[in-house]
Design a protein around this motif. Structure first.
Motif, mmCIF file in Angstrom:
data_model
loop_
_atom_site.group_PDB
_atom_site.id
_atom_site.type_symbol
_atom_site.label_atom_id
_atom_site.label_comp_id
_atom_site.label_asym_id
_atom_site.label_seq_id
_atom_site.Cartn_x
_atom_site.Cartn_y
_atom_site.Cartn_z
ATOM 1 N N TYR A 169 0.826 -1.207 0.000
ATOM 2 C CA TYR A 169 0.000 0.000 0.000
ATOM 3 C C TYR A 169 0.865 1.263 0.000
ATOM 4 O O TYR A 169 0.553 2.243 -0.693
ATOM 5 N N CYS A 170 1.930 1.237 0.763
ATOM 6 C CA CYS A 170 2.810 2.414 0.809
ATOM 7 C C CYS A 170 3.454 2.667 -0.549
ATOM 8 O O CYS A 170 3.591 3.817 -0.976
ATOM 9 N N LYS A 171 3.861 1.604 -1.236
ATOM 10 C CA LYS A 171 4.430 1.760 -2.575
ATOM 11 C C LYS A 171 3.400 2.343 -3.537
ATOM 12 O O LYS A 171 3.721 3.181 -4.385
ATOM 13 N N ALA A 172 2.146 1.868 -3.415
ATOM 14 C CA ALA A 172 1.096 2.357 -4.313
ATOM 15 C C ALA A 172 0.849 3.851 -4.125
ATOM 16 O O ALA A 172 0.514 4.565 -5.081
ATOM 17 N N LEU A 173 1.040 4.343 -2.908
ATOM 18 C CA LEU A 173 0.801 5.767 -2.639
ATOM 19 C C LEU A 173 2.078 6.600 -2.679
ATOM 20 O O LEU A 173 2.042 7.785 -2.358
ATOM 21 N N ALA A 174 3.174 5.972 -3.089
ATOM 22 C CA ALA A 174 4.447 6.713 -3.140
ATOM 23 C C ALA A 174 4.570 7.517 -4.417
ATOM 24 O O ALA A 174 5.587 7.478 -5.117
ATOM 25 N N ASP A 175 3.506 8.249 -4.732
ATOM 26 C CA ASP A 175 3.476 9.083 -5.935
ATOM 27 C C ASP A 175 2.424 10.160 -5.714
ATOM 28 O O ASP A 175 1.294 9.865 -5.282
ATOM 29 N N GLU A 176 2.755 11.390 -6.005
ATOM 30 C CA GLU A 176 1.835 12.500 -5.740
ATOM 31 C C GLU A 176 0.523 12.344 -6.494
ATOM 32 O O GLU A 176 -0.555 12.607 -5.941
ATOM 33 N N THR A 177 0.580 11.928 -7.754
ATOM 34 C CA THR A 177 -0.641 11.796 -8.541
ATOM 35 C C THR A 177 -1.563 10.750 -7.940
ATOM 36 O O THR A 177 -2.790 10.945 -7.859
ATOM 37 N N ARG A 178 -0.992 9.630 -7.493
ATOM 38 C CA ARG A 178 -1.833 8.575 -6.929
ATOM 39 C C ARG A 178 -2.435 8.991 -5.584
ATOM 40 O O ARG A 178 -3.562 8.610 -5.262
ATOM 41 N N ASP B 90 -6.987 17.255 -14.641
ATOM 42 C CA ASP B 90 -6.400 18.034 -15.730
ATOM 43 C C ASP B 90 -5.103 17.394 -16.225
ATOM 44 O O ASP B 90 -4.059 18.046 -16.346
ATOM 45 N N MET B 91 -5.184 16.080 -16.487
ATOM 46 C CA MET B 91 -4.057 15.312 -17.006
ATOM 47 C C MET B 91 -4.528 14.466 -18.182
ATOM 48 O O MET B 91 -5.734 14.276 -18.377
ATOM 49 N N GLY B 92 -3.599 13.937 -18.950
ATOM 50 C CA GLY B 92 -3.943 13.084 -20.070
ATOM 51 C C GLY B 92 -4.527 11.762 -19.613
ATOM 52 O O GLY B 92 -4.203 11.244 -18.538
ATOM 53 N N GLN B 93 -5.385 11.172 -20.447
ATOM 54 C CA GLN B 93 -6.065 9.940 -20.075
ATOM 55 C C GLN B 93 -5.092 8.775 -19.873
ATOM 56 O O GLN B 93 -5.273 7.966 -18.962
ATOM 57 N N SER B 94 -4.060 8.670 -20.723
ATOM 58 C CA SER B 94 -3.127 7.553 -20.597
ATOM 59 C C SER B 94 -2.395 7.607 -19.256
ATOM 60 O O SER B 94 -2.171 6.575 -18.611
ATOM 61 N N ARG B 95 -2.029 8.807 -18.832
ATOM 62 C CA ARG B 95 -1.357 8.956 -17.539
ATOM 63 C C ARG B 95 -2.278 8.577 -16.403
ATOM 64 O O ARG B 95 -1.884 7.848 -15.473
ATOM 65 N N ILE B 96 -3.514 9.049 -16.465
ATOM 66 C CA ILE B 96 -4.493 8.721 -15.429
ATOM 67 C C ILE B 96 -4.733 7.217 -15.384
ATOM 68 O O ILE B 96 -4.751 6.598 -14.309
ATOM 69 N N SER B 97 -4.909 6.606 -16.545
ATOM 70 C CA SER B 97 -5.188 5.168 -16.593
ATOM 71 C C SER B 97 -4.043 4.353 -16.004
ATOM 72 O O SER B 97 -4.266 3.342 -15.317
ATOM 73 N N ARG B 98 -2.816 4.788 -16.247
ATOM 74 C CA ARG B 98 -1.657 4.074 -15.711
ATOM 75 C C ARG B 98 -1.661 4.093 -14.182
ATOM 76 O O ARG B 98 -1.435 3.065 -13.524
ATOM 77 N N HIS B 99 -1.927 5.251 -13.614
ATOM 78 C CA HIS B 99 -1.939 5.362 -12.159
ATOM 79 C C HIS B 99 -3.134 4.614 -11.550
ATOM 80 O O HIS B 99 -3.018 4.003 -10.475
#
Length: 302
Positions: free
Chosen positions: A6-15, A37-46
């Motif tokens: 869980y900590c790894k999954a949240l170790a990103d500002e966007t997530r 306000d981000m691109g769909q591919s970036r959102i989908s990846r996260h």
């Protein structure tokens, strides 16, 4: 160890920002893109990373996918533990954007039903075919003091309910729908038409003895909130009648009829009813047009 995952999954500002929003709302990818306000591919990846970690649930509905923070299990326990840390100007700004998206969605739905209000009876008949849903509901209505039709539309059920109740309350969020309903019952002191949302009903606690929700819940992002409100406004032992489409994959219902959900699975409906304090007495299936099935649920508030 789960906590490391869980900590790894949240170790990103966007997530972190995504979880912050999805703790409050269920959104599809397009709505999330609008909020972030981000691109769909970036959102989908996260979103994929969050879903695989168990912190976010994905609800597949036909060709669409809806995302929300995990509702139970260890993932939810972890999110509840860190929720108090989700603070700061940017996170508040994200939540405000999400709230605006929800309000815009609600307004768009209201405009849709205002526009199609004069045709709603015909459109519904096209789907129901030979099923006389009003008759089926009439046969199950108890004699009571106050009955409420939640999502009353143009008032097709109100006259029937007036045969069984001393006072009938009709609630809808479309002014045009209520206007047409009002034309059918001018100066009727036993009929109260009220504008409001199914998730924030303009009724007092335990004001109703019987409540009907006919083909309403599939228009909502959170049907369980509407059931919670139905429980609030019903007295103990009050009767709740729900007519709802079983889960299906007829995408045209979304585009032509304003449906947010392609029906509701029976097991999900039973679970929601139980969670909100209802006992399911009986359910009856009716096959209608387009391969759809209408399920009529009869429940009692405990």
């Amino acid at each position: 160890m789960e906590i490391i995952k869980y900590c790894k999954a949240l170790a990103d500002e966007t997530r972190v920002r995504l979880v912050n929003v999805l703790l409050a709302y269920e959104l599809n990818v397009g709505e999330i893109v609008q909020v972030m306000d981000m691109g769909q591919s970036r959102i989908s990846r996260h979103l994929k990373i969050l879903a695989e970690s168990g912190l976010v649930d994905v609800r597949r509905d036909g060709l669409w996918a809806f995302y929300r923070a995990s509702e139970d299990g260890p993932g939810r326990d972890f999110l509840d533990g860190v929720a108090s840390l989700l603070d700061g100007e940017e996170l508040r700004r994200d939540r405000n954007r999400a709230d605006k998206v929800i309000r815009e969605r609600t307004a768009a739905t209201r405009r849709f039903f205002d526009d199609i209000a004069p045709e709603w009876g015909r459109m519904t008949a096209e789907i129901l075919g030979g099923l006389d849903l009003s008759r089926e509901i009439r046969q199950r209505l108890p004699r009571c003091g106050t009955a409420a039709d939640i999502g009353c539309g143009t008032g097709d059920l109100l006259e029937i309910m007036a045969e069984h109740a001393d006072m009938v309350i009709g609630v809808d969020n479309s002014p045009r729908m209520l206007e047409l309903a009002g034309e059918r019952f001018p100066d009727d002191a036993h009929m109260s038409l009220r504008i409001g949302e199914t998730t924030h009903l303009p009724l007092r606690d335990q004001e109703a003895d019987c409540t009907v929700m006919s083909l309403v819940l599939h228009h909502l992002a959170r049907p369980e909130d509407a059931l919670r409100e139905a429980a609030r406004v019903l007295r103990p032992d009050g009767r709740l009648l729900i007519a709802e489409f079983d889960q299906h994959e007829v995408e045209v219902m979304r585009s032509d009829y304003g449906d947010r959900r392609l029906g509701i699975p029976r097991e999900k409906m039973r679970t929601w009813l139980e969670q909100e304090g209802f006992s399911l007495v009986k359910s009856t299936d009716f096959a209608v047009n387009k391969g759809l099935v209408v399920v009529l649920y009869e429940a009692v508030k405990l």
